[in-house]
Write a protein that holds these residues in place. Structure first.
Motif, PDB file in Angstrom:
ATOM      1  N   PHE A   1     -25.083  -5.787  -5.733  1.00 23.55           N
ATOM      2  CA  PHE A   1     -26.262  -5.434  -6.524  1.00 23.55           C
ATOM      3  C   PHE A   1     -26.939  -4.170  -6.001  1.00 23.55           C
ATOM      4  O   PHE A   1     -27.414  -3.350  -6.794  1.00 23.55           O
ATOM      5  N   SER A   2     -26.952  -3.976  -4.695  1.00 18.28           N
ATOM      6  CA  SER A   2     -27.526  -2.749  -4.126  1.00 18.28           C
ATOM      7  C   SER A   2     -26.740  -1.517  -4.564  1.00 18.28           C
ATOM      8  O   SER A   2     -27.325  -0.487  -4.913  1.00 18.28           O
ATOM      9  N   CYS A   3     -25.424  -1.611  -4.538  1.00 13.62           N
ATOM     10  CA  CYS A   3     -24.574  -0.494  -4.977  1.00 13.62           C
ATOM     11  C   CYS A   3     -24.769  -0.207  -6.460  1.00 13.62           C
ATOM     12  O   CYS A   3     -24.813   0.956  -6.872  1.00 13.62           O
ATOM     13  N   ASN A   4     -24.902  -1.260  -7.261  1.00 14.89           N
ATOM     14  CA  ASN A   4     -25.116  -1.053  -8.696  1.00 14.89           C
ATOM     15  C   ASN A   4     -26.443  -0.348  -8.959  1.00 14.89           C
ATOM     16  O   ASN A   4     -26.526   0.502  -9.833  1.00 14.89           O
ATOM     17  N   ILE A   5     -27.465  -0.698  -8.191  1.00 22.86           N
ATOM     18  CA  ILE A   5     -28.761  -0.042  -8.347  1.00 22.86           C
ATOM     19  C   ILE A   5     -28.670   1.409  -7.873  1.00 22.86           C
ATOM     20  O   ILE A   5     -29.159   2.325  -8.537  1.00 22.86           O
ATOM     21  N   ALA A   6     -28.021   1.633  -6.739  1.00 20.89           N
ATOM     22  CA  ALA A   6     -27.944   2.977  -6.164  1.00 20.89           C
ATOM     23  C   ALA A   6     -26.974   3.897  -6.891  1.00 20.89           C
ATOM     24  O   ALA A   6     -27.270   5.073  -7.109  1.00 20.89           O
ATOM     25  N   PHE A   7     -25.809   3.386  -7.254  1.00 24.76           N
ATOM     26  CA  PHE A   7     -24.740   4.235  -7.807  1.00 24.76           C
ATOM     27  C   PHE A   7     -24.331   3.881  -9.226  1.00 24.76           C
ATOM     28  O   PHE A   7     -23.596   4.633  -9.865  1.00 24.76           O
ATOM     29  N   GLY A   8     -24.716   2.714  -9.705  1.00 30.06           N
ATOM     30  CA  GLY A   8     -24.193   2.222 -10.973  1.00 30.06           C
ATOM     31  C   GLY A   8     -22.812   1.628 -10.734  1.00 30.06           C
ATOM     32  O   GLY A   8     -22.307   1.626  -9.612  1.00 30.06           O
ATOM     33  N   ILE A   9     -22.218   1.124 -11.788  1.00 28.41           N
ATOM     34  CA  ILE A   9     -20.860   0.591 -11.652  1.00 28.41           C
ATOM     35  C   ILE A   9     -19.908   1.764 -11.827  1.00 28.41           C
ATOM     36  O   ILE A   9     -19.732   2.277 -12.929  1.00 28.41           O
ATOM     37  N   ASN A  10     -19.358   2.211 -10.726  1.00 26.69           N
ATOM     38  CA  ASN A  10     -18.457   3.370 -10.759  1.00 26.69           C
ATOM     39  C   ASN A  10     -17.448   3.288  -9.618  1.00 26.69           C
ATOM     40  O   ASN A  10     -17.313   2.260  -8.968  1.00 26.69           O
ATOM     41  N   ILE A  11     -16.797   4.388  -9.352  1.00 28.00           N
ATOM     42  CA  ILE A  11     -15.735   4.421  -8.345  1.00 28.00           C
ATOM     43  C   ILE A  11     -16.275   4.182  -6.938  1.00 28.00           C
ATOM     44  O   ILE A  11     -15.641   3.498  -6.135  1.00 28.00           O
ATOM     45  N   VAL A  12     -17.448   4.711  -6.627  1.00 30.22           N
ATOM     46  CA  VAL A  12     -18.031   4.519  -5.292  1.00 30.22           C
ATOM     47  C   VAL A  12     -18.322   3.033  -5.071  1.00 30.22           C
ATOM     48  O   VAL A  12     -17.952   2.461  -4.041  1.00 30.22           O
ATOM     49  N   THR A  13     -18.972   2.413  -6.039  1.00 32.31           N
ATOM     50  CA  THR A  13     -19.275   0.984  -5.938  1.00 32.31           C
ATOM     51  C   THR A  13     -17.993   0.167  -5.829  1.00 32.31           C
ATOM     52  O   THR A  13     -17.883  -0.731  -4.988  1.00 32.31           O
ATOM     53  N   THR A  14     -17.012   0.501  -6.657  1.00 36.85           N
ATOM     54  CA  THR A  14     -15.732  -0.209  -6.625  1.00 36.85           C
ATOM     55  C   THR A  14     -15.091  -0.099  -5.250  1.00 36.85           C
ATOM     56  O   THR A  14     -14.656  -1.097  -4.669  1.00 36.85           O
ATOM     57  N   GLY A  15     -15.045   1.095  -4.690  1.00 42.87           N
ATOM     58  CA  GLY A  15     -14.450   1.302  -3.374  1.00 42.87           C
ATOM     59  C   GLY A  15     -15.186   0.561  -2.273  1.00 42.87           C
ATOM     60  O   GLY A  15     -14.566  -0.101  -1.428  1.00 42.87           O
ATOM     61  N   LEU A  16     -16.511   0.664  -2.256  1.00 41.23           N
ATOM     62  CA  LEU A  16     -17.297  -0.038  -1.235  1.00 41.23           C
ATOM     63  C   LEU A  16     -17.084  -1.544  -1.306  1.00 41.23           C
ATOM     64  O   LEU A  16     -16.906  -2.210  -0.285  1.00 41.23           O
ATOM     65  N   MET A  17     -17.090  -2.074  -2.519  1.00 36.85           N
ATOM     66  CA  MET A  17     -16.920  -3.517  -2.684  1.00 36.85           C
ATOM     67  C   MET A  17     -15.525  -3.975  -2.271  1.00 36.85           C
ATOM     68  O   MET A  17     -15.379  -4.951  -1.532  1.00 36.85           O
ATOM     69  N   ILE A  18     -14.509  -3.276  -2.740  1.00 34.71           N
ATOM     70  CA  ILE A  18     -13.141  -3.656  -2.393  1.00 34.71           C
ATOM     71  C   ILE A  18     -12.932  -3.571  -0.883  1.00 34.71           C
ATOM     72  O   ILE A  18     -12.368  -4.476  -0.269  1.00 34.71           O
ATOM     73  N   GLY A  19     -13.410  -2.505  -0.270  1.00 36.78           N
ATOM     74  CA  GLY A  19     -13.280  -2.356   1.182  1.00 36.78           C
ATOM     75  C   GLY A  19     -13.973  -3.471   1.944  1.00 36.78           C
ATOM     76  O   GLY A  19     -13.406  -4.054   2.881  1.00 36.78           O
ATOM     77  N   SER A  20     -15.187  -3.814   1.546  1.00 38.64           N
ATOM     78  CA  SER A  20     -15.933  -4.874   2.244  1.00 38.64           C
ATOM     79  C   SER A  20     -15.276  -6.241   2.070  1.00 38.64           C
ATOM     80  O   SER A  20     -15.174  -7.014   3.016  1.00 38.64           O
ATOM     81  N   VAL A  21     -14.808  -6.527   0.861  1.00 36.29           N
ATOM     82  CA  VAL A  21     -14.139  -7.803   0.615  1.00 36.29           C
ATOM     83  C   VAL A  21     -12.839  -7.891   1.417  1.00 36.29           C
ATOM     84  O   VAL A  21     -12.529  -8.936   2.010  1.00 36.29           O
ATOM     85  N   ILE A  22     -12.084  -6.797   1.466  1.00 36.07           N
ATOM     86  CA  ILE A  22     -10.844  -6.779   2.259  1.00 36.07           C
ATOM     87  C   ILE A  22     -11.158  -7.034   3.728  1.00 36.07           C
ATOM     88  O   ILE A  22     -10.466  -7.804   4.401  1.00 36.07           O
ATOM     89  N   HIS A  23     -12.208  -6.409   4.250  1.00 40.73           N
ATOM     90  CA  HIS A  23     -12.587  -6.596   5.654  1.00 40.73           C
ATOM     91  C   HIS A  23     -12.860  -8.074   5.939  1.00 40.73           C
ATOM     92  O   HIS A  23     -12.325  -8.634   6.902  1.00 40.73           O
TER      93      HIS A  23
END
Length: 133
Positions: free
Chosen positions: A86-108
């Motif tokens: 939700f923080s990424c969506n507020i800061a960046f919207g649903i886009n490539i940056v949000t997708t990358g941050l989320m995928i990376g964090s979930v993988i970790h």
């Protein structure tokens, strides 16, 4: 039992992020942005350790988190992933940056399920640690 050191954690994370990127229909520029943000997301859950890449950069916050809840608790939970989303969506919207941050964090967090200590996925509701080994 699988134990990931820092290098393997990052290497396997980048590999898994690449596998996921194959499924995404990105242009070359979008893939570059995705990989940068996904790599940032891979490192983000360890913000709770003052000696990590992010922990050194924001040491007061990292030390506070580490002192208050410890390592692999809050930042390795579904709660953290949800707040991050939700923080990424507020800061960046649903886009490539949000997708990358989320995928990376979930993988970790996923790879930390293979460590001896596991992760408390339901933290702060439950301190029970989940392991996949």
């Amino acid at each position: 039992m699988v134990i990931f050191d820092k290098g393997k954690h990052l290497l396997y994370g980048i590999y898994m992020g690449w596998l996921i990127s194959v499924l995404l229909d990105f242009t070359l520029l979008e893939k570059i942005i995705y990989f940068i943000s996904m790599t940032a997301g891979l490192l983000l859950p360890d913000i709770d350790m003052p000696t990590t890449t992010y922990g050194k950069r924001i040491k007061p916050i990292s030390e506070f988190i580490h002192r208050t809840v410890g390592h692999r608790t809050l930042t390795h939970s579904i709660f953290f992933i949800t707040v991050l989303y939700f923080s990424c969506n507020i800061a960046f919207g649903i886009n490539i940056v949000t997708t990358g941050l989320m995928i990376g964090s979930v993988i970790h967090v996923f790879y930390d399920l293979f460590t001896v200590s596991g992760v408390p996925l339901a933290y702060p509701i439950s301190h029970r640690r989940f392991r996949l080994h």
